[in-house]
Each structure stands twice: as C-alpha cells, then as structure tokens.
Write an enzyme that holds these catalytic residues in place. Structure first.
Site, PDB file in Angstrom:
ATOM      1  N   LEU A  44       0.478  -0.881  -0.115  1.00 37.47           N
ATOM      2  CA  LEU A  44      -0.120   0.186   0.173  1.00 37.47           C
ATOM      3  C   LEU A  44       0.812   0.955   0.349  1.00 37.47           C
ATOM      4  O   LEU A  44       1.962   1.449   0.507  1.00 37.47           O
ATOM      5  CB  LEU A  44      -1.197  -0.136   1.352  1.00 37.47           C
ATOM      6  CG  LEU A  44      -2.202  -1.293   1.109  1.00 37.47           C
ATOM      7  CD1 LEU A  44      -2.259  -0.827   2.921  1.00 37.47           C
ATOM      8  CD2 LEU A  44      -2.730  -1.097  -0.139  1.00 37.47           C
ATOM      9  N   ASP A  45       0.189   2.285  -0.585  1.00 41.23           N
ATOM     10  CA  ASP A  45       1.486   3.550  -0.562  1.00 41.23           C
ATOM     11  C   ASP A  45       1.230   4.175   0.701  1.00 41.23           C
ATOM     12  O   ASP A  45       0.266   4.010   1.623  1.00 41.23           O
ATOM     13  CB  ASP A  45       0.231   4.578  -1.902  1.00 41.23           C
ATOM     14  CG  ASP A  45       0.663   4.135  -3.486  1.00 41.23           C
ATOM     15  OD1 ASP A  45       1.770   3.309  -3.539  1.00 41.23           O
ATOM     16  OD2 ASP A  45       0.297   4.674  -3.499  1.00 41.23           O
ATOM     17  N   PRO A  46       2.045   4.994   1.434  1.00 40.71           N
ATOM     18  CA  PRO A  46       2.588   5.748   2.493  1.00 40.71           C
ATOM     19  C   PRO A  46       0.783   6.347   3.094  1.00 40.71           C
ATOM     20  O   PRO A  46       0.668   6.022   3.936  1.00 40.71           O
ATOM     21  CB  PRO A  46       3.113   6.611   2.618  1.00 40.71           C
ATOM     22  CG  PRO A  46       4.375   6.167   1.399  1.00 40.71           C
ATOM     23  CD  PRO A  46       3.415   5.795   0.577  1.00 40.71           C
TER      24      PRO A  46
END
Length: 241
Positions: A44-46
């Site tokens: 998942l992206d930050p």
C-alpha cells in the site's frame, strides 16, 4: 509461552497506519519476531491504510504469487477540481478547475467503472517498462508510452459532496485506484486526484480481522495468537478466560 523463532509462521493480517510504508511494517515485524523470511500479498502507498497480508515463514511466503492475484476491495475518496502528477495526494499540483460537476454527471461517469475496463498504469508506479520502473522515468521528467491493461472493477458511489467523491471499488489484480480517480476527473472535465485510500479486503481477508500495525513497534508484542493459515483460520486460538 514464548515461541521459538523458527516455529513462528503463518499469515498475519495488519491494518497499515497512514504515513507508514509497507516495507517499514515488514522491517518492524522482522525486528519483533526475528524471522527474516517475510513476504506480503500486496503493498500500500504511504498515505493509504488498511489490510496488509503479511506472510511469515517459507511455507507461507511461497503463497505470495497466488495471493497477489486475488481480488481486493477499497474505500476511496477522490478530490475533484485539482490534478496532481502522481494522481494522488502526495504529488505535485499540475492543474486546477472551477467546474463543479452535477450529481447526474457523477452518476453517469461512475457507472462506467463496471466490469472489464482498459486502464493505463500511471507514470508514478512500479510497473516496469524496458526493465525500468515507470517512476524512475517520471522522476527524470520523462513520459513513456504505456500499454493498456484489462482489469475488472465494480465501483459503487457512496457519497458526493463537492469537492469530495466517496466510493467503494472491488477490483482485480493490477488495478490502480489512483488511475480511477484521475480518469473520473477527466471524464467529469474538472480533474481529480486520490485523496484517501483504505483497503477493506484482500482476497478472503477483511479489515475486521486485522491488528493495528502500530503494535508491531511494541517490544515484546506476541503475534502468535493472531497468526492464521492460508484459509484465514487462527493457528493458535487464544485461551478462553
């Protein structure tokens, strides 16, 4: 009772906190349990939160390729009227619009995202072209020709209060929710970027089965009561008090 390091294996479901990278959670887990063989079933992206399927031990890391192909479900918020170069909230603003789409326009555009659609991966992504990740080209200011990919989506509009459009989407492997937000903005003629993203489900694993990812930073935290098999069953049920 403390488990021997080599006996710790299974599926650990973690709710990734906002601002953390997927790999920082893996590093925290490695430090916590001392097992180096740890994989995942999708990063998942930050800025995103939600289900991260962490695979502990050789027996389970081998399942990574299979689990990566499973469908996922997300709750998302698209911010209308602004466009960014990364298609999400971490990018540089590259466009603005004063157009305010009507609810009828929103309903028409969101209805497109049903079944199989053609999607181009964003330049700021880890998709490889000619042996190089697209974001590496993008950081050099280059735009590379990308092939369309066929993905399957089922988008449901939850709420629309300009400038925010809330939706839930079930999708196949390789679907970029950032691209859906960007495409919605283009179709509505106002631009958009992905402001919020929460993974609700990965395959058969859901958010209500997850532990708080911040627990992995607590020294001595025991993950063993939360380890599952590949079918989601708890391997070592907690004792009944």
């Amino acid at each position: 009772m403390e488990l021997a390091t080599e006996s710790i294996e299974g599926v650990l479901l973690v709710d990734k906190p906002q601002g953390r990278t997927s790999f920082s959670l893996i590093r925290s887990l490695v430090r916590l349990i001392g097992v180096k063989k740890i994989g995942h079933a999708g990063t998942l992206d930050p800025f995103a939160t939600g289900v991260m399927v962490m695979l502990i031990g050789r027996k389970f890391t081998r399942l990574s390729d299979i689990m990566l192909f499973e469908d996922k479900e997300y709750a998302a918020v698209a911010h209308l009227g602004t466009t960014t170069d990364t298609y999400d909230c971490d990018g540089k603003i590259v466009g603005r619009s004063k157009k305010v789409p009507t609810m009828d326009e929103v309903l028409t555009c969101t209805s497109y995202f049903q079944g199989e659609i053609q999607q181009v991966p964003p330049m700021f992504s880890a998709k490889k072209v000619q042996g190089k990740k697209l974001y590496e080209y993008a950081r050099q200011g280059l735009s590379i020709e990308r092939r369309f990919a066929t993905v399957t989506v089922n988008l449901r509009l939850v709420k629309y209060e300009y400038p925010r459009l809330h939706f839930v989407v079930q999708c196949s492997k390789g679907t970029y929710i950032r691209s859906i937000a960007h495409e919605l903005g283009n179709m509505l003629g106002c631009g958009a970027y992905l402001e919020e993203l929460r993974r609700l489900r990965s395959g058969s694993f859901s958010i209500d089965q997850c532990i708080d990812g911040n627990l992995l930073d607590e020294p001595g935290f025991d993950v063993s009561p939360y380890l599952r098999d590949a079918n989601g069953l708890i391997l070592q049920p907690a004792p009944v008090l």
